[in-house]
Design a protein around this motif. Sequence first.
Motif, PDB file in Angstrom:
ATOM      1  N   PRO A  32     -12.672  72.377  64.607  1.00 14.27           N
ATOM      2  CA  PRO A  32     -14.033  71.805  64.753  1.00 14.27           C
ATOM      3  C   PRO A  32     -14.953  72.205  63.610  1.00 14.27           C
ATOM      4  O   PRO A  32     -15.774  71.397  63.149  1.00 14.27           O
ATOM      5  CB  PRO A  32     -14.524  72.396  66.077  1.00 14.27           C
ATOM      6  CG  PRO A  32     -13.344  72.882  66.789  1.00 14.27           C
ATOM      7  CD  PRO A  32     -12.315  73.204  65.767  1.00 14.27           C
ATOM      8  N   LEU A  33     -14.789  73.450  63.138  1.00 16.31           N
ATOM      9  CA  LEU A  33     -15.634  73.920  62.047  1.00 16.31           C
ATOM     10  C   LEU A  33     -15.341  73.134  60.772  1.00 16.31           C
ATOM     11  O   LEU A  33     -16.246  72.703  60.047  1.00 16.31           O
ATOM     12  CB  LEU A  33     -15.389  75.417  61.818  1.00 16.31           C
ATOM     13  CG  LEU A  33     -16.325  76.119  60.855  1.00 16.31           C
ATOM     14  CD1 LEU A  33     -17.746  76.075  61.369  1.00 16.31           C
ATOM     15  CD2 LEU A  33     -15.908  77.558  60.645  1.00 16.31           C
ATOM     16  N   ALA A  36     -16.868  69.709  60.988  1.00 17.03           N
ATOM     17  CA  ALA A  36     -18.325  69.730  60.751  1.00 17.03           C
ATOM     18  C   ALA A  36     -18.628  69.866  59.261  1.00 17.03           C
ATOM     19  O   ALA A  36     -19.507  69.183  58.727  1.00 17.03           O
ATOM     20  CB  ALA A  36     -18.956  70.870  61.532  1.00 17.03           C
ATOM     21  N   VAL A  37     -17.882  70.748  58.583  1.00 18.41           N
ATOM     22  CA  VAL A  37     -18.105  70.951  57.144  1.00 18.41           C
ATOM     23  C   VAL A  37     -17.818  69.657  56.387  1.00 18.41           C
ATOM     24  O   VAL A  37     -18.601  69.242  55.519  1.00 18.41           O
ATOM     25  CB  VAL A  37     -17.214  72.113  56.619  1.00 18.41           C
ATOM     26  CG1 VAL A  37     -17.259  72.188  55.100  1.00 18.41           C
ATOM     27  CG2 VAL A  37     -17.667  73.439  57.205  1.00 18.41           C
ATOM     28  N   VAL A  39     -17.826  66.505  57.517  1.00 18.65           N
ATOM     29  CA  VAL A  39     -18.801  65.444  57.813  1.00 18.65           C
ATOM     30  C   VAL A  39     -20.125  65.703  57.077  1.00 18.65           C
ATOM     31  O   VAL A  39     -20.679  64.808  56.435  1.00 18.65           O
ATOM     32  CB  VAL A  39     -19.042  65.335  59.343  1.00 18.65           C
ATOM     33  CG1 VAL A  39     -20.235  64.470  59.648  1.00 18.65           C
ATOM     34  CG2 VAL A  39     -17.806  64.770  60.019  1.00 18.65           C
ATOM     35  N   ALA A  40     -20.613  66.947  57.141  1.00 18.53           N
ATOM     36  CA  ALA A  40     -21.887  67.257  56.469  1.00 18.53           C
ATOM     37  C   ALA A  40     -21.748  67.116  54.948  1.00 18.53           C
ATOM     38  O   ALA A  40     -22.641  66.578  54.286  1.00 18.53           O
ATOM     39  CB  ALA A  40     -22.338  68.669  56.832  1.00 18.53           C
ATOM     40  N   TYR A  41     -20.618  67.570  54.415  1.00 18.26           N
ATOM     41  CA  TYR A  41     -20.415  67.496  52.963  1.00 18.26           C
ATOM     42  C   TYR A  41     -20.357  66.039  52.500  1.00 18.26           C
ATOM     43  O   TYR A  41     -21.014  65.660  51.526  1.00 18.26           O
ATOM     44  CB  TYR A  41     -19.128  68.237  52.584  1.00 18.26           C
ATOM     45  CG  TYR A  41     -18.765  68.104  51.126  1.00 18.26           C
ATOM     46  CD1 TYR A  41     -19.484  68.797  50.160  1.00 18.26           C
ATOM     47  CD2 TYR A  41     -17.722  67.283  50.710  1.00 18.26           C
ATOM     48  CE1 TYR A  41     -19.176  68.664  48.812  1.00 18.26           C
ATOM     49  CE2 TYR A  41     -17.415  67.143  49.377  1.00 18.26           C
ATOM     50  CZ  TYR A  41     -18.129  67.831  48.434  1.00 18.26           C
ATOM     51  OH  TYR A  41     -17.827  67.690  47.105  1.00 18.26           O
TER      52      TYR A  41
END
Lengths: 85, 130
Positions: A32-33, A36-37, A39-41
């Motif tokens: 999951p981490l 998230a990284v 998608v945000a990047y």
Amino acid sequence: MIQLCEIINICGSFTSPLEVGVTPWALFWLLPLLAAVVVAYKATKLEKIEAVSFIRECTVLFLSLTVFTILVGFALTAFMWLVMG
Amino acid sequence: MLDRIKNENPPIYLFIIGLAGWVVPGGGYYLLAEYRRAVIVFCAITVTFLLGLYVGSIGVIDPVASRPWYVAQIMNTPLVAVIGHIGAGGMYPSYGRPAELGQIYTGIAGLLNLLVIVKSVYLAHLRQGG
């Protein structure tokens, strides 16, 4: 409609830590981490955000990072075996 | 009003974009009318932060005993300071792996938001130049 006691229950679940054992399955908390990284990047990196290209780019980067992390894990394990005998 | 600030005082405009991104993840992009980007960033960072809090409890935000992690966590939003104040009394301790995982999740969410703030301020700067 959400009742007040449900809201209190939801808030209450944030005041006691989860039981996370020291098991190989705990490594899956990485995924999951990583997602998230990625998608945000990609949200900051792509010039234009369009659903299809965004999902494709995110999937490629997510898989690449996952494979790379697994390879690094294997390499570190092999190194430890060599060092520790 | 934002356009007037942009034309009359560019540094304050960039500061407002950065501040909006800190107060609400993706807020800087929202002010720049990058709505899709703002929503994606908001969801990714907020979900990561809340997952970290859920795994490790609000005890993972500890401005006293875990100061380096706290510095990363406070990049999420100023609300972290409020949670830190609540948790500082030691009422909600978090032990072992939940603390470790929760700190990693909340800390990385904060660092991601820092990246997003920098990128949104840079985008605002580029648009000023254009």
